[in-house]
Scaffold this active site. Structure first.
Site, short mmCIF file in Angstrom:
data_model
loop_
_atom_site.label_atom_id
_atom_site.label_comp_id
_atom_site.label_asym_id
_atom_site.label_seq_id
_atom_site.Cartn_x
_atom_site.Cartn_y
_atom_site.Cartn_z
N GLY A 1 0.83 -1.20 0.00
CA GLY A 1 0.00 0.00 0.00
C GLY A 1 0.87 1.25 0.00
N LEU A 2 1.05 1.84 -1.17
CA LEU A 2 1.95 2.98 -1.30
C LEU A 2 1.18 4.24 -1.69
CD1 LEU A 2 4.85 1.14 -3.17
CD2 LEU A 2 4.74 1.72 -0.74
N GLY A 3 0.05 4.43 -0.98
CA GLY A 3 -0.71 5.66 -1.16
C GLY A 3 -0.06 6.81 -0.44
N MET B 1 -0.06 7.93 2.72
CA MET B 1 0.65 7.61 3.96
C MET B 1 1.68 6.51 3.74
SD MET B 1 -1.97 7.98 7.20
CE MET B 1 -0.67 7.52 8.34
N GLY B 2 1.30 5.48 3.01
CA GLY B 2 2.22 4.36 2.81
C GLY B 2 3.51 4.76 2.15
N ASN C 1 -6.51 1.57 9.11
CA ASN C 1 -7.53 1.94 10.11
C ASN C 1 -8.58 0.85 10.26
OD1 ASN C 1 -6.80 4.41 11.27
ND2 ASN C 1 -7.59 5.58 9.56
N SER D 1 -1.25 7.53 13.55
CA SER D 1 -1.73 8.91 13.42
C SER D 1 -0.57 9.78 12.95
CB SER D 1 -2.27 9.43 14.75
OG SER D 1 -2.73 10.76 14.63
N LYS E 1 -6.61 3.63 18.73
CA LYS E 1 -6.62 4.59 17.61
C LYS E 1 -8.05 5.03 17.30
CE LYS E 1 -5.03 6.90 14.00
NZ LYS E 1 -6.12 7.02 13.05
N HIS F 1 -8.90 7.54 19.89
CA HIS F 1 -8.15 8.74 19.50
C HIS F 1 -8.92 9.53 18.44
CE1 HIS F 1 -5.53 10.56 16.41
NE2 HIS F 1 -4.70 10.90 17.37
N ASN F 2 -9.41 8.83 17.42
CA ASN F 2 -10.13 9.51 16.36
C ASN F 2 -11.48 10.05 16.83
OD1 ASN F 2 -7.96 8.64 14.86
ND2 ASN F 2 -9.19 8.00 13.11
N GLU G 1 -10.79 13.20 18.45
CA GLU G 1 -10.52 14.16 17.37
C GLU G 1 -11.82 14.74 16.82
OE1 GLU G 1 -9.28 13.23 12.91
OE2 GLU G 1 -7.64 12.80 14.31
#
Length: 301
Positions: free
Chosen positions: A7-9, A11-12, A87, A113, A165, A168-169, A172
């Site tokens: 997964g190289l989007g 973030m990745g 996620n 995050s 997480k 956490h969200n 947020e």
């Protein structure tokens, strides 16, 4: 350390770059040939890694992650390790870990995050899993997290990373809603001619200063008054899961729940519920109602 990353989007790709900058050997795979992938298939990725392998999954939650984990357990070997850094819902982690265990493969869930800023600032990491499995990839966590003592926690067994997480969200959601409501109130008052300047002043010395506030100031600088932003807020699921977990544990979450429902309201061109309220006020009290298609103000009665 060597690691595979699927997964190289947005973030990745940044995570892969941060790991390489720290001296790690990253073998990257993405279904999209237009990404900076180094191999063209899962089989190639596994073949390029030295056993015992560690593979980090960074794809969208739900079916994409489930399909990736299922495919990985068929090509990895006993003693290898899967890290789900997307996620995913925490309840999926138990299923993934059980499937991996059937093949003698370890499993760690990592809530991440940091968003698009993580490449330079580092990523906050909340991980769940067996202590030995977490220790195996600790050098990766150390490279990804921000400098200093904070930014990483082994939160508990499998599922704890994504659960924390998720919470956490949810927090947020509440924080963003509170900033938004306060800003709207200042904009509505004739006493505050420049709400943007007030928000910017809060960055120093106040009890509500935060990175989210810094980002709001940045957004207002780029687009004063947020004139170009549509008042429509999407959600990616974590807020809903947080509320569902709260119901399961009988924990009241009025702020987070209200923040999620406010996002739902933002997507409505009209409200059937408010039509019902207006109709009932008219029925029991003869109160004035507005008519569909009219933009005239409805008198108070």
């Amino acid at each position: 350390m060597q690691i595979g990353l699927i997964g190289l989007g947005k973030m990745g790709a940044n995570m892969a770059e941060r790991l390489r900058q720290a001296g790690h050997d990253v073998v990257g795979y993405d279904r999209n040939p237009g990404t900076a992938r180094t191999v063209a298939s899962l089989q190639e990725l596994v073949g390029a890694l030295t056993a015992p392998r560690a593979v980090w999954v960074m794809v969208p939650s739900g079916e994409p992650t489930r399909a990736t984990v299922a495919a990985l357990v068929d090509v990895l070997s006993t003693g290898d390790l899967i890290v789900d850094g997307g996620n995913s819902r925490y309840t999926d982690d138990q299923d993934h870990a059980a499937l991996a265990a059937q093949h003698g493969i370890g499993y760690v869930d990592a809530g991440v995050s940091g968003g698009v800023w993580g490449l330079d600032e580092g990523y906050a990491l909340m991980v769940g899993g067996d202590a030995a499995d977490v220790a195996r990839v600790q050098p990766i966590f150390d490279a990804l997290k921000p400098a200093g003592d904070g930014g990483f926690v082994h939160a508990g067994p499998v599922g704890a990373g994504h659960f924390t997480k998720m919470v956490h969200n949810g927090i947020e959601y509440g924080m963003m809603q509170a900033y938004g409501e306060g800003y709207e109130l200042m904009r509505a008052s004739e006493l505050v001619p420049d709400a943007d300047a007030v928000v910017a002043s809060w960055r120093e010395g106040t009890v509500i200063r935060s990175w989210l506030l810094d980002l709001l100031v940045r957004a207002l600088k780029d687009d004063p008054g947020l004139a170009d932003i549509r008042d429509y807020a999407q959600d990616s699921g974590e807020g809903r899961w947080t509320i569902e977990a709260a119901i399961q544990h009988a924990v009241p979450l009025p702020v987070i729940t209200a923040a999620l429902f406010a996002r739902f309201a933002s997507r409505q061109d009209s409200s059937m519920a408010m039509k019902v309220v207006a109709a009932l006020r008219h029925q029991f009290g003869g109160h004035a109602v507005g008519h569909e298609g009219s933009t005239s103000e409805v008198p108070i009665s």
